[in-house]
Design a protein around this motif. Sequence first.
Motif, PDB file in Angstrom:
ATOM      1  N   ASN A 144      -8.481   5.072  -2.606  1.00 46.32           N
ATOM      2  CA  ASN A 144      -7.755   4.836  -1.354  1.00 46.32           C
ATOM      3  C   ASN A 144      -7.384   3.366  -1.191  1.00 46.32           C
ATOM      4  OD1 ASN A 144     -10.423   4.130  -1.024  1.00 46.32           O
ATOM      5  ND2 ASN A 144     -10.583   4.890   1.064  1.00 46.32           N
ATOM      6  N   HIS A 145      -8.229   2.462  -1.724  1.00 40.79           N
ATOM      7  CA  HIS A 145      -7.876   1.040  -1.712  1.00 40.79           C
ATOM      8  C   HIS A 145      -6.729   0.770  -2.677  1.00 40.79           C
ATOM      9  CE1 HIS A 145     -12.282   0.051  -0.386  1.00 40.79           C
ATOM     10  NE2 HIS A 145     -11.571   0.628   0.564  1.00 40.79           N
ATOM     11  N   LEU A 146      -6.768   1.445  -3.808  1.00 44.45           N
ATOM     12  CA  LEU A 146      -5.702   1.280  -4.794  1.00 44.45           C
ATOM     13  C   LEU A 146      -4.373   1.771  -4.253  1.00 44.45           C
ATOM     14  CD1 LEU A 146      -5.320   0.275  -7.705  1.00 44.45           C
ATOM     15  CD2 LEU A 146      -5.672   2.638  -8.471  1.00 44.45           C
ATOM     16  N   LEU A 147      -4.405   2.829  -3.456  1.00 46.69           N
ATOM     17  CA  LEU A 147      -3.173   3.340  -2.858  1.00 46.69           C
ATOM     18  C   LEU A 147      -2.577   2.334  -1.875  1.00 46.69           C
ATOM     19  CD1 LEU A 147      -4.009   7.102  -2.185  1.00 46.69           C
ATOM     20  CD2 LEU A 147      -2.710   6.105  -4.077  1.00 46.69           C
ATOM     21  N   LEU A 148      -3.422   1.643  -1.118  1.00 53.55           N
ATOM     22  CA  LEU A 148      -2.928   0.616  -0.200  1.00 53.55           C
ATOM     23  C   LEU A 148      -2.255  -0.524  -0.959  1.00 53.55           C
ATOM     24  CD1 LEU A 148      -5.734   0.249   2.499  1.00 53.55           C
ATOM     25  CD2 LEU A 148      -3.371   0.964   2.881  1.00 53.55           C
ATOM     26  N   ALA A 186      13.789  -0.920   4.464  1.00 49.98           N
ATOM     27  CA  ALA A 186      13.618  -0.148   3.234  1.00 49.98           C
ATOM     28  C   ALA A 186      12.223  -0.344   2.652  1.00 49.98           C
ATOM     29  CB  ALA A 186      14.679  -0.556   2.211  1.00 49.98           C
ATOM     30  N   GLY A 187      11.721  -1.578   2.696  1.00 51.41           N
ATOM     31  CA  GLY A 187      10.395  -1.848   2.159  1.00 51.41           C
ATOM     32  C   GLY A 187       9.301  -1.153   2.940  1.00 51.41           C
ATOM     33  N   VAL A 188       9.341  -1.290   4.261  1.00 50.19           N
ATOM     34  CA  VAL A 188       8.323  -0.648   5.102  1.00 50.19           C
ATOM     35  C   VAL A 188       8.393   0.870   4.967  1.00 50.19           C
ATOM     36  CG1 VAL A 188       7.629  -0.205   7.488  1.00 50.19           C
ATOM     37  CG2 VAL A 188       8.136  -2.542   6.749  1.00 50.19           C
ATOM     38  N   GLY A 189       9.592   1.423   4.977  1.00 49.67           N
ATOM     39  CA  GLY A 189       9.751   2.872   4.881  1.00 49.67           C
ATOM     40  C   GLY A 189       9.230   3.427   3.569  1.00 49.67           C
ATOM     41  N   SER A 190       9.583   2.783   2.461  1.00 52.51           N
ATOM     42  CA  SER A 190       9.128   3.278   1.153  1.00 52.51           C
ATOM     43  C   SER A 190       7.624   3.119   0.993  1.00 52.51           C
ATOM     44  CB  SER A 190       9.865   2.543   0.034  1.00 52.51           C
ATOM     45  OG  SER A 190       9.615   1.139   0.097  1.00 52.51           O
ATOM     46  N   GLY A 191       7.077   1.994   1.440  1.00 54.17           N
ATOM     47  CA  GLY A 191       5.633   1.781   1.326  1.00 54.17           C
ATOM     48  C   GLY A 191       4.839   2.778   2.144  1.00 54.17           C
ATOM     49  N   LEU A 192       5.250   3.011   3.391  1.00 54.67           N
ATOM     50  CA  LEU A 192       4.543   3.966   4.246  1.00 54.67           C
ATOM     51  C   LEU A 192       4.652   5.385   3.703  1.00 54.67           C
ATOM     52  CD1 LEU A 192       5.204   2.919   7.960  1.00 54.67           C
ATOM     53  CD2 LEU A 192       3.015   3.025   6.769  1.00 54.67           C
ATOM     54  N   LEU A 193       5.851   5.756   3.230  1.00 55.13           N
ATOM     55  CA  LEU A 193       6.035   7.106   2.696  1.00 55.13           C
ATOM     56  C   LEU A 193       5.150   7.333   1.479  1.00 55.13           C
ATOM     57  CD1 LEU A 193       7.568   9.770   2.905  1.00 55.13           C
ATOM     58  CD2 LEU A 193       9.331   8.783   1.413  1.00 55.13           C
ATOM     59  N   TRP A 227       2.338   5.763   0.722  1.00 56.57           N
ATOM     60  CA  TRP A 227       0.938   5.785   1.125  1.00 56.57           C
ATOM     61  C   TRP A 227       0.573   7.112   1.794  1.00 56.57           C
ATOM     62  CZ3 TRP A 227      -1.163   5.607   6.239  1.00 56.57           C
ATOM     63  CH2 TRP A 227      -2.566   5.481   6.263  1.00 56.57           C
ATOM     64  N   LEU A 228       1.434   7.612   2.675  1.00 58.82           N
ATOM     65  CA  LEU A 228       1.147   8.867   3.371  1.00 58.82           C
ATOM     66  C   LEU A 228       1.085  10.043   2.409  1.00 58.82           C
ATOM     67  CD1 LEU A 228       3.389   8.412   6.548  1.00 58.82           C
ATOM     68  CD2 LEU A 228       0.887   8.446   6.483  1.00 58.82           C
ATOM     69  N   LEU A 229       2.084  10.143   1.531  1.00 59.78           N
ATOM     70  CA  LEU A 229       2.120  11.274   0.599  1.00 59.78           C
ATOM     71  C   LEU A 229       0.968  11.205  -0.401  1.00 59.78           C
ATOM     72  CD1 LEU A 229       5.955  11.606  -0.142  1.00 59.78           C
ATOM     73  CD2 LEU A 229       4.529  13.053   1.326  1.00 59.78           C
ATOM     74  N   ALA A 230       0.710  10.010  -0.936  1.00 61.26           N
ATOM     75  CA  ALA A 230      -0.362   9.869  -1.924  1.00 61.26           C
ATOM     76  C   ALA A 230      -1.732  10.112  -1.289  1.00 61.26           C
ATOM     77  CB  ALA A 230      -0.307   8.481  -2.558  1.00 61.26           C
TER      78      ALA A 230
END
Length: 288
Positions: free
Chosen positions: A14-18, A111-118, A120-123
């Motif tokens: 979970n830390h690696l995903l962040l 674009a950066g915030v959207g891709s990063g959050l997506l 993290w949520l999916l993973a």
Amino acid sequence: MLTFTIGTFAIALNHLLLIGALALATLVGWRMARHGGENPESVLFSLFLLGMLAARVGFVLAYWTHYHDDLWQIIDLRDGGFLAWPGVIVLLLGAVLWCWRRPALRRPLGAGVGSGLLFWLLASFSLTIYDQGTRLPEIALRNAKGETVQLSDYQGGPLVINLWATWCPPCRREMPVLEEAQQQRPDLTFLFVNQAESMQSVSTFLETQGLSLSNVLFDGSGRLGQAVGSMALPTTLFYSNEGRLLGSHLGELSEASLARALENFATPNPAAPATSSRKLPCPASATC
């Protein structure tokens, strides 16, 4: 699988995903900025830190009863006490404010915030679904008498399994917290599975520390850690009556982080006597 391991280095997934989400957001924002706009790298890092701070503050407020007697624990991040939703909300609000004040950031930062959050949520969702589909491993262990017991012998009620070692400082620090929880929650079965140490060294440690633990078991080859996919200590696992993994915690448990983890299990009615239909093997610290 709970950790990613290279040699002696292990990091919680979970830390690696962040970290991966932040890296992806930075890459996407940089690529977008090349086509027009301002590079959002520094802003993304600031938002990440702001979100983590909000997640920590949210956790402390939610579990304030476990912190008010020892305020220093608030800044001790080793317990992993974070609430995701306050962090996400603050991160999004911060991104909106930055975009409003600096128009050149809007497309790259969005674009950066959207891709990063997506990502993290999916993973995170996929990892949770995978972990909660795993079952209690079929492994033979030994108790303090040297007798062989099967881990599945303890199935039939909610289980809390702690993987630990006497040489591990966070394991030593969390032991009093787990001991108190074992005494306060007789409806749960706590198993303390020592990793690759002798019975004599463990017995000496428990005696010198004044710890009274039931169900101390020994895993001489560390097979349980390998089976659950965690090579880091301490690791605490939470299993349902049916032996299905409900959650896990890598690293030191504080009173607050353990209280949150135990929310996986319903709190028994104090007016009702505790009953159990299963017969457990003799606890290591008891005389049967």
